[in-house]
Design an enzyme around this catalytic site. Structure first.
Site, short mmCIF file in Angstrom:
data_model
loop_
_atom_site.label_atom_id
_atom_site.label_comp_id
_atom_site.label_asym_id
_atom_site.label_seq_id
_atom_site.Cartn_x
_atom_site.Cartn_y
_atom_site.Cartn_z
N ASP A 159 40.05 28.04 39.01
CA ASP A 159 39.41 27.43 40.19
C ASP A 159 40.36 26.49 40.91
O ASP A 159 40.29 26.34 42.13
CB ASP A 159 38.13 26.70 39.80
CG ASP A 159 37.02 27.71 39.64
OD1 ASP A 159 36.98 28.38 38.59
OD2 ASP A 159 36.23 27.89 40.59
N ALA A 174 36.09 31.50 42.62
CA ALA A 174 36.83 30.71 43.61
C ALA A 174 37.16 31.47 44.91
O ALA A 174 36.82 31.01 46.00
CB ALA A 174 38.08 30.12 42.96
N ARG A 196 30.56 22.99 46.90
CA ARG A 196 31.02 22.91 45.50
C ARG A 196 32.37 22.21 45.48
O ARG A 196 33.19 22.45 46.37
CB ARG A 196 31.15 24.32 44.86
CG ARG A 196 29.81 24.99 44.61
CD ARG A 196 29.97 26.24 43.76
NE ARG A 196 30.06 25.92 42.34
CZ ARG A 196 30.31 26.84 41.39
NH1 ARG A 196 30.50 28.10 41.73
NH2 ARG A 196 30.35 26.49 40.12
N GLN A 208 27.95 34.21 33.06
CA GLN A 208 28.69 35.05 34.02
C GLN A 208 29.46 36.17 33.30
O GLN A 208 29.68 37.24 33.87
CB GLN A 208 29.69 34.21 34.83
CG GLN A 208 29.06 33.31 35.87
CD GLN A 208 28.82 31.92 35.33
OE1 GLN A 208 28.57 31.74 34.14
NE2 GLN A 208 28.86 30.93 36.19
N LYS A 254 36.29 27.94 34.30
CA LYS A 254 34.94 27.85 33.71
C LYS A 254 34.95 27.14 32.36
O LYS A 254 35.82 27.40 31.53
CB LYS A 254 34.36 29.25 33.60
CG LYS A 254 33.00 29.36 32.97
CD LYS A 254 31.96 28.49 33.66
CE LYS A 254 31.81 28.76 35.14
NZ LYS A 254 31.03 27.71 35.86
N ARG A 277 29.79 33.40 43.84
CA ARG A 277 30.55 32.45 43.02
C ARG A 277 31.90 33.07 42.67
O ARG A 277 32.14 34.24 42.97
CB ARG A 277 29.75 31.98 41.78
CG ARG A 277 28.79 32.94 41.15
CD ARG A 277 29.37 34.08 40.38
NE ARG A 277 30.50 33.72 39.57
CZ ARG A 277 31.48 34.53 39.26
NH1 ARG A 277 31.47 35.80 39.68
NH2 ARG A 277 32.49 34.16 38.53
O1 MRU Z 1 30.90 28.70 38.38
P1 MRU Z 1 31.59 29.96 38.79
O2 MRU Z 1 30.89 31.20 38.31
O3 MRU Z 1 31.93 29.99 40.25
O4 MRU Z 1 32.99 29.91 38.00
C1 MRU Z 1 33.92 30.93 38.23
C2 MRU Z 1 35.15 30.83 37.41
O5 MRU Z 1 35.33 29.90 36.65
C3 MRU Z 1 36.19 31.89 37.63
O6 MRU Z 1 36.90 32.13 36.45
C4 MRU Z 1 37.18 31.43 38.72
O7 MRU Z 1 36.51 31.00 39.86
C5 MRU Z 1 38.15 32.49 39.08
S1 MRU Z 1 37.41 33.82 39.98
C6 MRU Z 1 38.66 34.91 40.39
#
Ligand code: MRU
Length: 351
Positions: free
Chosen positions: A238, A49, A90, A197, A249, A47
């Site tokens: 993202d 981005a 996703r 996370q 997030k 997970r």
């Molecule tokens: O649902 P997730 O864990 O994939 O969400 C991840 C995030 O929101 C991160 O902050 C984002 O992807 C940036 S990662 C460099």
């Protein structure tokens, strides 16, 4: 920690560190086809981005890795189907669609070549995307580190670290780079309900690197900021629309409002592969809704009475007006974003 990678290509397979099992267990998933990659992305074994984009690129390679040389039409049918399945894994992170678009372009460029050459070119492209992301993170780290004061505390949300990228991280890459310059940086990691996370992954990777990190429940951020315990808020992203509205997030928007209230700089660290200049504003960003069970349960605890509905949007959109700057691999963008994002498009940095 830099050695602990979210995804590694190994002899016609990918190895993915299953992030759903952290911090308790280090489990490597060995995946040999694109269906396995789709599953790993959907269930958040991988997970973040940029890491999702990298995984999808390898998913395309796996889909045709063992196909016969002779059957060209089956080859193209399989790879196109795989791209579509991976696209649907996703909806929010732009990096997923960006990486798949790069893979599609390589496919198109090699259309008339023998199958083994196309396969090689696709693998090369996936590896290039991964190496390139690491370099982008290091550049983001360099630009961001310069903004931090010699001794400070950074509050972050979710995980925008080495495990969400090819390595180093975006938001956490800034912390790592600043520390390597001799700055004294401490991190407050919001736990990031519902899937934690921040508590599980951010705290894990910083602790492994001996970077001071303290976990707080999401509802403690205002208190901590009100006591001047935090000097910067830095998060990942993202998807970023043309006006600077940013999906990240769930919970990020609230932190941006708090940061503005307490006059704490709020920065978004992201590679240009996260920007979506086709979108006018954040209302156009698709927001993933995930299953109820993620909110209903906290580990083995049933947290919500049966029959009571719950909400579970995985992301929210922070208005660009609340973001003091974007820290990218090409430099720092400050508002007004319509004006500062446009030159990126003109420079053609975003395919
Ligand atoms: O649902 P997730 O864990 O994939 O969400 C991840 C995030 O929101 C991160 O902050 C984002 O992807 C940036 S990662 C460099």
């Amino acid at each position: 920690m830099e050695e602990l990678q979210s995804i590694v290509w190994h002899n016609g397979r990918v190895r993915i560190l299953d992030q759903t099992r952290l911090p308790g267990e280090l489990v490597l998933l060995e995946i040999s086809d694109h269906h396995g990659v789709v599953k790993a992305i959907k269930q958040l074994s991988i997970r973040g981005a940029p890491a999702i984009g990298i995984a999808a690129a390898y998913g395309v390679v796996l889909s045709i890795w063992e196909m016969e040389e002779s059957d060209r039409s089956a080859f193209f049918e399989r790879v196109n189907q795989a791209i579509e399945l991976l696209r649907a894994s996703r909806p929010t992170a732009k990096n997923l669609f960006w990486a798949l678009e790069s893979m599609r372009q390589v496919l198109t460029r090699h259309l008339n070549r023998p199958v083994h050459e196309i396969r090689g070119a696709l693998l090369q492209e996936a590896q290039r995307i991964q190496a390139d992301d690491l370099e982008r993170c290091r550049q983001i780290g360099r630009y961001g580190a310069a903004l931090l004061t010699p001794s400070c505390a950074v509050l972050t949300h979710c995980n925008a670290g080495a495990l969400a990228t090819a390595g180093h991280g975006t938001a956490l890459g800034i912390v790592r780079s600043a520390i390597s310059l001799g700055k004294k940086v401490r991190v407050f990691a919001c736990e990031t309900r519902p899937l934690l996370q921040g508590a599980r992954i951010t705290a894990f990777e910083l602790h492994e690197d001996a970077i001071p990190v303290t976990v707080l429940c999401d509802n403690m951020a205002a208190h901590v900021m009100s006591r001047s315990m935090v000097q910067f808020v830095i998060v990942g992203a993202d998807r970023i629309a043309r006006n600077g509205d940013t999906a990240n997030k769930i919970g990020t928007f609230g932190l941006a409002i708090l940061a503005r209230h307490f006059r704490i700089p709020f920065y978004v660290a992201a590679p240009l592969s996260t920007f979506d200049l086709d979108l006018r504003n954040g209302e156009q960003i698709p927001i993933e809704n995930r299953g109820d069970e993620e909110v209903r349960c906290c580990g083995s605890l049933t947290a919500v009475p049966e029959g009571v509905p719950v909400l579970n949007p995985a992301f929210d959109v922070t208005p660009g007006a609340l973001i003091d700057a974007f820290i990218t691999e090409k430099g720092i963008l400050r508002s007004p974003y319509d004006a500062s994002l446009d030159p990126i498009k003109n420079l053609n940095l975003i395919p």
